[in-house]
Write a protein that holds these residues in place. Structure first.
Motif, mmCIF file in Angstrom:
data_model
loop_
_atom_site.group_PDB
_atom_site.id
_atom_site.type_symbol
_atom_site.label_atom_id
_atom_site.label_comp_id
_atom_site.label_asym_id
_atom_site.label_seq_id
_atom_site.Cartn_x
_atom_site.Cartn_y
_atom_site.Cartn_z
ATOM 1 N N SER A 35 0.829 -1.217 0.000
ATOM 2 C CA SER A 35 0.000 0.000 0.000
ATOM 3 C C SER A 35 0.857 1.259 0.000
ATOM 4 C CB SER A 35 -0.927 -0.009 1.218
ATOM 5 O OG SER A 35 -1.820 -1.097 1.158
ATOM 6 N N PHE A 36 1.948 1.231 0.763
ATOM 7 C CA PHE A 36 2.888 2.344 0.796
ATOM 8 C C PHE A 36 4.289 1.802 0.560
ATOM 9 C CE2 PHE A 36 -0.650 3.579 3.524
ATOM 10 C CZ PHE A 36 -0.958 4.841 3.030
ATOM 11 N N GLU A 37 5.033 2.500 -0.263
ATOM 12 C CA GLU A 37 6.379 2.029 -0.607
ATOM 13 C C GLU A 37 7.260 3.236 -0.903
ATOM 14 O OE1 GLU A 37 8.218 -1.289 -3.661
ATOM 15 O OE2 GLU A 37 6.531 -0.065 -4.323
ATOM 16 N N SER A 38 8.433 3.290 -0.272
ATOM 17 C CA SER A 38 9.375 4.368 -0.564
ATOM 18 C C SER A 38 9.920 4.201 -1.982
ATOM 19 C CB SER A 38 10.527 4.357 0.439
ATOM 20 O OG SER A 38 10.062 4.656 1.738
ATOM 21 N N THR A 39 10.130 5.303 -2.667
ATOM 22 C CA THR A 39 10.683 5.266 -4.018
ATOM 23 C C THR A 39 12.074 5.892 -4.020
ATOM 24 O OG1 THR A 39 9.504 7.342 -4.485
ATOM 25 C CG2 THR A 39 8.455 5.291 -5.196
ATOM 26 N N VAL A 40 12.849 5.541 -5.027
ATOM 27 C CA VAL A 40 14.219 6.036 -5.131
ATOM 28 C C VAL A 40 14.192 7.452 -5.700
ATOM 29 C CG1 VAL A 40 16.476 5.697 -6.185
ATOM 30 C CG2 VAL A 40 15.133 3.715 -5.438
ATOM 31 N N VAL A 41 14.741 8.381 -4.947
ATOM 32 C CA VAL A 41 14.755 9.789 -5.335
ATOM 33 C C VAL A 41 16.145 10.182 -5.814
ATOM 34 C CG1 VAL A 41 14.591 12.147 -4.457
ATOM 35 C CG2 VAL A 41 12.872 10.452 -3.804
ATOM 36 N N ARG A 42 16.213 10.870 -6.946
ATOM 37 C CA ARG A 42 17.472 11.483 -7.357
ATOM 38 C C ARG A 42 17.462 12.916 -6.847
ATOM 39 N NH1 ARG A 42 18.945 13.091 -13.453
ATOM 40 N NH2 ARG A 42 17.594 14.814 -12.868
ATOM 41 N N ALA A 136 19.807 18.750 -13.843
ATOM 42 C CA ALA A 136 19.894 19.625 -12.676
ATOM 43 C C ALA A 136 18.689 19.490 -11.753
ATOM 44 C CB ALA A 136 20.038 21.082 -13.122
ATOM 45 N N MET A 137 17.677 18.762 -12.171
ATOM 46 C CA MET A 137 16.451 18.647 -11.396
ATOM 47 C C MET A 137 16.436 17.366 -10.561
ATOM 48 S SD MET A 137 13.646 19.924 -14.258
ATOM 49 C CE MET A 137 12.458 20.592 -13.080
ATOM 50 N N SER A 138 15.734 17.406 -9.440
ATOM 51 C CA SER A 138 15.492 16.176 -8.687
ATOM 52 C C SER A 138 14.464 15.348 -9.448
ATOM 53 C CB SER A 138 14.999 16.497 -7.280
ATOM 54 O OG SER A 138 13.811 17.269 -7.316
ATOM 55 N N GLN A 164 4.763 6.865 -13.285
ATOM 56 C CA GLN A 164 4.677 8.310 -13.138
ATOM 57 C C GLN A 164 6.025 8.867 -12.692
ATOM 58 O OE1 GLN A 164 1.080 6.434 -12.108
ATOM 59 N NE2 GLN A 164 0.810 8.133 -10.678
ATOM 60 N N ALA A 165 6.459 9.921 -13.369
ATOM 61 C CA ALA A 165 7.735 10.554 -13.061
ATOM 62 C C ALA A 165 7.491 11.995 -12.623
ATOM 63 C CB ALA A 165 8.659 10.524 -14.275
ATOM 64 N N THR A 166 8.207 12.401 -11.586
ATOM 65 C CA THR A 166 8.122 13.771 -11.096
ATOM 66 C C THR A 166 9.511 14.398 -11.136
ATOM 67 O OG1 THR A 166 6.266 13.246 -9.625
ATOM 68 C CG2 THR A 166 7.526 15.240 -9.125
ATOM 69 N N PHE A 167 9.592 15.591 -11.712
ATOM 70 C CA PHE A 167 10.839 16.345 -11.760
ATOM 71 C C PHE A 167 10.621 17.695 -11.088
ATOM 72 C CE2 PHE A 167 11.242 13.320 -15.170
ATOM 73 C CZ PHE A 167 12.587 12.979 -15.194
ATOM 74 N N SER A 168 11.663 18.184 -10.408
ATOM 75 C CA SER A 168 11.527 19.464 -9.725
ATOM 76 C C SER A 168 12.850 20.207 -9.668
ATOM 77 C CB SER A 168 11.002 19.262 -8.306
ATOM 78 O OG SER A 168 10.922 20.504 -7.624
ATOM 79 N N SER A 169 12.752 21.527 -9.692
ATOM 80 C CA SER A 169 13.930 22.370 -9.490
ATOM 81 C C SER A 169 14.358 22.365 -8.031
ATOM 82 C CB SER A 169 13.635 23.809 -9.936
ATOM 83 O OG SER A 169 13.298 23.855 -11.308
ATOM 84 N N ALA A 173 12.545 15.893 -0.382
ATOM 85 C CA ALA A 173 12.867 15.333 0.927
ATOM 86 C C ALA A 173 12.740 13.813 0.883
ATOM 87 C CB ALA A 173 11.949 15.923 1.988
ATOM 88 N N ASP A 174 11.708 13.321 0.215
ATOM 89 C CA ASP A 174 11.538 11.888 0.030
ATOM 90 C C ASP A 174 10.457 11.630 -1.005
ATOM 91 O OD1 ASP A 174 8.859 11.676 1.333
ATOM 92 O OD2 ASP A 174 9.972 12.180 3.129
ATOM 93 N N GLY A 175 10.364 10.374 -1.418
ATOM 94 C CA GLY A 175 9.350 9.964 -2.384
ATOM 95 C C GLY A 175 8.628 8.733 -1.895
ATOM 96 N N GLU A 176 7.374 8.599 -2.294
ATOM 97 C CA GLU A 176 6.557 7.489 -1.828
ATOM 98 C C GLU A 176 5.574 7.077 -2.920
ATOM 99 O OE1 GLU A 176 4.245 6.618 2.298
ATOM 100 O OE2 GLU A 176 3.527 8.368 1.198
ATOM 101 N N ARG A 177 5.309 5.781 -2.986
ATOM 102 C CA ARG A 177 4.285 5.254 -3.887
ATOM 103 C C ARG A 177 3.055 4.897 -3.063
ATOM 104 N NH1 ARG A 177 1.696 0.868 -5.926
ATOM 105 N NH2 ARG A 177 1.524 0.714 -8.205
ATOM 106 N N LEU A 178 1.939 5.556 -3.355
ATOM 107 C CA LEU A 178 0.664 5.283 -2.703
ATOM 108 C C LEU A 178 -0.170 4.417 -3.641
ATOM 109 C CD1 LEU A 178 -1.628 5.739 -0.611
ATOM 110 C CD2 LEU A 178 -2.147 7.887 -1.805
ATOM 111 N N ALA A 179 -0.396 3.170 -3.264
ATOM 112 C CA ALA A 179 -1.154 2.248 -4.112
ATOM 113 C C ALA A 179 -2.631 2.608 -4.116
ATOM 114 C CB ALA A 179 -0.967 0.819 -3.628
#
Length: 354
Positions: A35-42, A136-138, A164-169, A173-179
């Motif tokens: 249901s909840f899973e941490s994702t790998v953040v760059r 240069a983005m996370s 789904q991919a998220t990029f930000s300038s 702090a962290d990433g999570e997958r919400l099922a």
């Protein structure tokens, strides 16, 4: 005659054994995320924390796995195909998408249907290409489709790895997958998507609270009950996050249209025979929360055939919902004519208010 029947029986047995073997392999390799899973953040280095009372931009874009441009159709929408004719076409769609994202210069880009080494995109890794281009983005990625072999249509879609991919300038702090809930029957569920929300959190300057970006892609092709269940899970999550003092932005491909959209403005193809976007009930929206929707341009088109302006079914299913402590400055759908995807991107300017 007996020999003919024996040959036919042999062929039937071989086919049945092949089908049983395929189902067994799919069962053993079935993606079963928690249901909840941490994702790998760059992480992005040297970036400032998000500030209150400062205008920022966010863009949401379902890029159609770089395979659903204006010349394409899709078998689930009444077409016949599941992928473009060749890799060159995929790369051309990708370049168009990349150029658009460059031009937006958004502080956040939340993308849906991003493929990683899938057969339908000829093993092209769109997420890796985007990470390289926006170095240069996370960055953060959450799978919502991970199947070893999808046996339909013909030729088969084959292996799919997408999400789904998220990029930000700003640094994450962290990433999570919400099922999100799924109710497909076995064995169909073995080749269906595992829907999710890709959640990323960002520090706010001089604050113990966070900005939470929820990159969502809800279910399509159901009678509405599954999407309602998925929306309930998301509502619980985002309301809890807001009550804890955080700022929340939910955006993406809702596969539903919004309370402010007049359904009469977007006639359905054969009365919704292939795809009908249900309308989110007005009373579903939490008190004080606001939708950021541009009603002047469509955000999706039906894939029953190649895109034909003023003929193809279109509508609005992409946008944002923000918590009461987020002020919407502006929202705009960029009408790209569905050149490189079956969706048009939506951009929102916003501020975090105290």
């Amino acid at each position: 005659m007996h020999k003919v029947l024996t040959v036919i029986a042999g062929i039937v047995i071989i086919i049945m054994m092949a089908v049983m073997l395929l189902i067994l392999v799919l069962q053993l390799t079935d993606y079963r995320p928690p249901s909840f899973e941490s994702t790998v953040v760059r992480h992005a280095e040297g970036v400032q924390a998000v500030q209150e009372n400062t205008a920022y931009d966010i863009a949401t874009f379902n890029i159609g796995y770089c395979g659903l441009g204006a010349d394409e159709d899709f078998f689930m929408d009444g077409g016949i195909k599941s992928k473009p004719d060749d890799l060159d076409t995929v790369l051309a769609y990708y370049q168009s998408i990349e150029s658009y994202l460059d031009a937006t210069n958004a502080d956040w880009m939340i993308l849906q249907e991003v493929d990683i080494h899938s057969d339908r995109t000829y093993d092209f890794d769109a997420y890796q290409a985007l990470q390289k281009h926006f170095a240069a983005m996370s960055a953060n990625f959450a799978y919502n489709y991970k199947v070893l072999f999808v046996p339909v249509p013909w030729p088969p879609m084959g292996q799919v790895n997408a999400g789904q991919a998220t990029f930000s300038s700003f640094d994450m702090a962290d990433g999570e997958r919400l099922a999100l809930p799924s109710d497909y029957a076995w064995p169909q569920k073995l080749v269906m998507l595992d829907r999710c929300v890709a959640v990323t959190r960002y520090a706010i300057e001089n604050s113990d609270h966070q900005l939470i970006i929820m990159n969502a892609h809800f279910s399509a092709y159901d009678d509405g009950t599954l999407r309602a269940a998925q929306m309930a899970v998301v509502k619980t999550y985002m309301e809890k996050a807001y009550k804890e003092g955080n700022y929340v932005i939910l955006g993406g491909d809702f596969n539903q249209t919004f309370p402010s959209v007049d359904m009469n403005d977007f006639p359905l193809f054969e009365n919704g025979k292939y795809y009908k976007p249900y309308q989110i009930e007005a009373d579903w929206t939490p008190v004080g929360w606001q939708w950021a929707i541009d009603n002047t341009a469509p955000t999706y088109r039906l894939l029953n055939a190649s895109y034909q302006p003023d003929i193809t079914q279109v509508g609005i299913i992409d946008g944002f919902l923000v918590s009461p402590n987020v002020r919407i400055v502006d929202v705009k759908t960029d009408d790209l004519g569905f050149e490189a995807s079956d969706h048009n991107p939506v951009r929102m300017s916003f501020e975090l208010i105290q």
